[in-house]
Write a protein that holds these residues in place. Structure first.
Motif, PDB file in Angstrom:
ATOM      1  N   VAL A  23      -7.877   9.050 -11.509  1.00 16.32           N
ATOM      2  CA  VAL A  23      -7.994   7.668 -11.065  1.00 16.32           C
ATOM      3  C   VAL A  23      -6.832   6.883 -11.659  1.00 16.32           C
ATOM      4  O   VAL A  23      -6.649   6.875 -12.882  1.00 16.32           O
ATOM      5  CB  VAL A  23      -9.338   7.043 -11.522  1.00 16.32           C
ATOM      6  CG1 VAL A  23      -9.467   5.617 -11.042  1.00 16.32           C
ATOM      7  CG2 VAL A  23     -10.513   7.895 -11.066  1.00 16.32           C
ATOM      8  N   ILE A  24      -6.049   6.262 -10.793  1.00 20.31           N
ATOM      9  CA  ILE A  24      -4.868   5.529 -11.232  1.00 20.31           C
ATOM     10  C   ILE A  24      -4.958   4.097 -10.725  1.00 20.31           C
ATOM     11  O   ILE A  24      -4.999   3.864  -9.518  1.00 20.31           O
ATOM     12  CB  ILE A  24      -3.577   6.193 -10.727  1.00 20.31           C
ATOM     13  CG1 ILE A  24      -3.528   7.660 -11.149  1.00 20.31           C
ATOM     14  CG2 ILE A  24      -2.350   5.430 -11.235  1.00 20.31           C
ATOM     15  CD1 ILE A  24      -2.422   8.462 -10.499  1.00 20.31           C
ATOM     16  N   HIS A  25      -5.017   3.159 -11.658  1.00 21.74           N
ATOM     17  CA  HIS A  25      -5.025   1.739 -11.293  1.00 21.74           C
ATOM     18  C   HIS A  25      -3.585   1.260 -11.318  1.00 21.74           C
ATOM     19  O   HIS A  25      -2.892   1.375 -12.334  1.00 21.74           O
ATOM     20  CB  HIS A  25      -5.891   0.919 -12.240  1.00 21.74           C
ATOM     21  CG  HIS A  25      -5.974  -0.500 -11.839  1.00 21.74           C
ATOM     22  ND1 HIS A  25      -6.731  -0.937 -10.769  1.00 21.74           N
ATOM     23  CD2 HIS A  25      -5.356  -1.598 -12.337  1.00 21.74           C
ATOM     24  CE1 HIS A  25      -6.590  -2.236 -10.632  1.00 21.74           C
ATOM     25  NE2 HIS A  25      -5.763  -2.672 -11.583  1.00 21.74           N
ATOM     26  N   LEU A  26      -3.135   0.734 -10.181  1.00 19.89           N
ATOM     27  CA  LEU A  26      -1.759   0.307 -10.002  1.00 19.89           C
ATOM     28  C   LEU A  26      -1.702  -1.192  -9.736  1.00 19.89           C
ATOM     29  O   LEU A  26      -2.542  -1.718  -9.023  1.00 19.89           O
ATOM     30  CB  LEU A  26      -1.130   1.041  -8.829  1.00 19.89           C
ATOM     31  CG  LEU A  26      -1.185   2.572  -8.898  1.00 19.89           C
ATOM     32  CD1 LEU A  26      -0.977   3.184  -7.533  1.00 19.89           C
ATOM     33  CD2 LEU A  26      -0.147   3.059  -9.878  1.00 19.89           C
ATOM     34  N   GLY A  27      -0.715  -1.808 -10.245  1.00 19.33           N
ATOM     35  CA  GLY A  27      -0.528  -3.235  -9.983  1.00 19.33           C
ATOM     36  C   GLY A  27      -0.338  -3.993 -11.266  1.00 19.33           C
ATOM     37  O   GLY A  27       0.029  -3.438 -12.295  1.00 19.33           O
ATOM     38  N   LYS A  28      -0.615  -5.245 -11.204  1.00 16.36           N
ATOM     39  CA  LYS A  28      -0.348  -6.196 -12.284  1.00 16.36           C
ATOM     40  C   LYS A  28      -0.733  -5.705 -13.647  1.00 16.36           C
ATOM     41  O   LYS A  28      -1.584  -5.013 -13.941  1.00 16.36           O
ATOM     42  CB  LYS A  28      -1.058  -7.503 -11.994  1.00 16.36           C
ATOM     43  CG  LYS A  28      -0.547  -8.123 -10.716  1.00 16.36           C
ATOM     44  CD  LYS A  28      -1.338  -9.338 -10.383  1.00 16.36           C
ATOM     45  CE  LYS A  28      -0.879  -9.880  -9.039  1.00 16.36           C
ATOM     46  NZ  LYS A  28      -1.591 -10.983  -8.584  1.00 16.36           N
TER      47      LYS A  28
ATOM     48  N   GLU B 188       0.826  -1.201   0.000  1.00 11.75           N
ATOM     49  CA  GLU B 188       0.000   0.000   0.000  1.00 11.75           C
ATOM     50  C   GLU B 188       0.864   1.256   0.000  1.00 11.75           C
ATOM     51  O   GLU B 188       0.574   2.213  -0.706  1.00 11.75           O
ATOM     52  CB  GLU B 188      -0.951   0.002   1.194  1.00 11.75           C
ATOM     53  CG  GLU B 188      -1.903   1.187   1.159  1.00 11.75           C
ATOM     54  CD  GLU B 188      -2.997   1.095   2.196  1.00 11.75           C
ATOM     55  OE1 GLU B 188      -3.257   2.129   2.855  1.00 11.75           O
ATOM     56  OE2 GLU B 188      -3.608   0.035   2.341  1.00 11.75           O
ATOM     57  N   GLU B 189       1.932   1.249   0.769  1.00 13.21           N
ATOM     58  CA  GLU B 189       2.849   2.398   0.824  1.00 13.21           C
ATOM     59  C   GLU B 189       3.446   2.690  -0.555  1.00 13.21           C
ATOM     60  O   GLU B 189       3.498   3.836  -0.998  1.00 13.21           O
ATOM     61  CB  GLU B 189       3.961   2.111   1.830  1.00 13.21           C
ATOM     62  CG  GLU B 189       5.065   3.136   1.842  1.00 13.21           C
ATOM     63  CD  GLU B 189       4.872   4.190   2.899  1.00 13.21           C
ATOM     64  OE1 GLU B 189       5.569   5.194   2.811  1.00 13.21           O
ATOM     65  OE2 GLU B 189       4.017   4.021   3.788  1.00 13.21           O
TER      66      GLU B 189
ATOM     67  N   ASP C  78      -7.540  -0.889  -1.837  1.00 14.25           N
ATOM     68  CA  ASP C  78      -6.841  -2.152  -2.067  1.00 14.25           C
ATOM     69  C   ASP C  78      -7.757  -3.043  -2.896  1.00 14.25           C
ATOM     70  O   ASP C  78      -8.882  -3.341  -2.488  1.00 14.25           O
ATOM     71  CB  ASP C  78      -6.517  -2.804  -0.718  1.00 14.25           C
ATOM     72  CG  ASP C  78      -5.660  -4.055  -0.851  1.00 14.25           C
ATOM     73  OD1 ASP C  78      -5.593  -4.655  -1.942  1.00 14.25           O
ATOM     74  OD2 ASP C  78      -5.058  -4.434   0.168  1.00 14.25           O
ATOM     75  N   ARG C  79      -7.302  -3.458  -4.054  1.00  9.43           N
ATOM     76  CA  ARG C  79      -8.095  -4.317  -4.942  1.00  9.43           C
ATOM     77  C   ARG C  79      -7.677  -5.783  -4.820  1.00  9.43           C
ATOM     78  O   ARG C  79      -8.120  -6.609  -5.586  1.00  9.43           O
ATOM     79  CB  ARG C  79      -7.946  -3.861  -6.403  1.00  9.43           C
ATOM     80  CG  ARG C  79      -8.371  -2.436  -6.652  1.00  9.43           C
ATOM     81  CD  ARG C  79      -9.831  -2.262  -6.375  1.00  9.43           C
ATOM     82  NE  ARG C  79     -10.204  -0.866  -6.658  1.00  9.43           N
ATOM     83  CZ  ARG C  79     -11.354  -0.357  -6.328  1.00  9.43           C
ATOM     84  NH1 ARG C  79     -12.268  -1.068  -5.737  1.00  9.43           N
ATOM     85  NH2 ARG C  79     -11.610   0.898  -6.590  1.00  9.43           N
TER      86      ARG C  79
END
Length: 185
Positions: free
Chosen positions: A180-185, A23-24, A122-123
């Protein structure tokens, strides 16, 4: 040009990351990506406004805002969009979840409370969505998003480019929308 090359290098060096985000890390990346996007869009639009005026800046925005957003998204390996309850471009209409968050922020502002700097959701599995309020904090924004004189050349051009425009009537300090920013895979 050098400024954009340095920004691009900074984004790529900050965002080269293998593995699952904490998350950080998502907050840090979301913050950096949103700053990069705002800098890119605002510097381009201010330049157009100063050199060519509001109508040409409007044309520039209609043709390039999504392209510039995608450029920052690609450089940062994230999915980015700008949304609003009062969108100019239908592509930027907020979905139900985003509408709920925007209405929550509007209520905060209405009662004189400060808006959060961001919200993070958190998704699962190291995927996050980072939300950053967009607040009108520059007189340049009001040239096309403030009180536009009905029947003026600018008003007519907005209606030509965006027949369903809802993005005028703002004042300094108003919540315009969010990044809106989707972060991750």
């Amino acid at each position: 040009m050098l400024k954009y090359a340095l920004l691009s290098f900074a984004l790529s060096s900050v965002f080269v990351y293998a593995g699952v985000l904490s998350e950080e890390q998502a907050i840090q990346k979301g913050s950096a990506v949103s700053v990069a996007l705002v800098q890119k869009l605002s510097s381009e639009l201010k330049g157009q406004m100063q050199m060519k005026g509001a109508i040409e800046a409007l044309h520039f925005c209609s043709q390039n805002a999504l392209v510039l957003t995608e450029q920052v998204a690609k450089e940062s390996n994230a999915q980015i969009k700008r949304v609003s309850l009062q969108n100019r471009n239908p592509i930027n209409a907020a979905n139900v979840e985003e509408q709920t968050l925007l209405r929550k922020w509007e209520k905060l502002g209405h009662f004189g409370n400060p808006l959060p700097a961001y919200e993070i959701r958190d998704r699962s599995n190291g995927e996050y969505t980072y939300y950053k309020p967009i607040v009108i904090n520059n007189e340049t924004c009001l040239k096309c998003h403030g009180d536009i004189l009905p029947g003026s050349a600018l008003s007519k051009e907005i209606q030509t480019l965006y027949p369903k425009d809802k993005a005028t009537g703002y004042a300094m300090g108003d919540l315009r929308g969010m990044i809106v920013i989707h972060l991750g895979k």
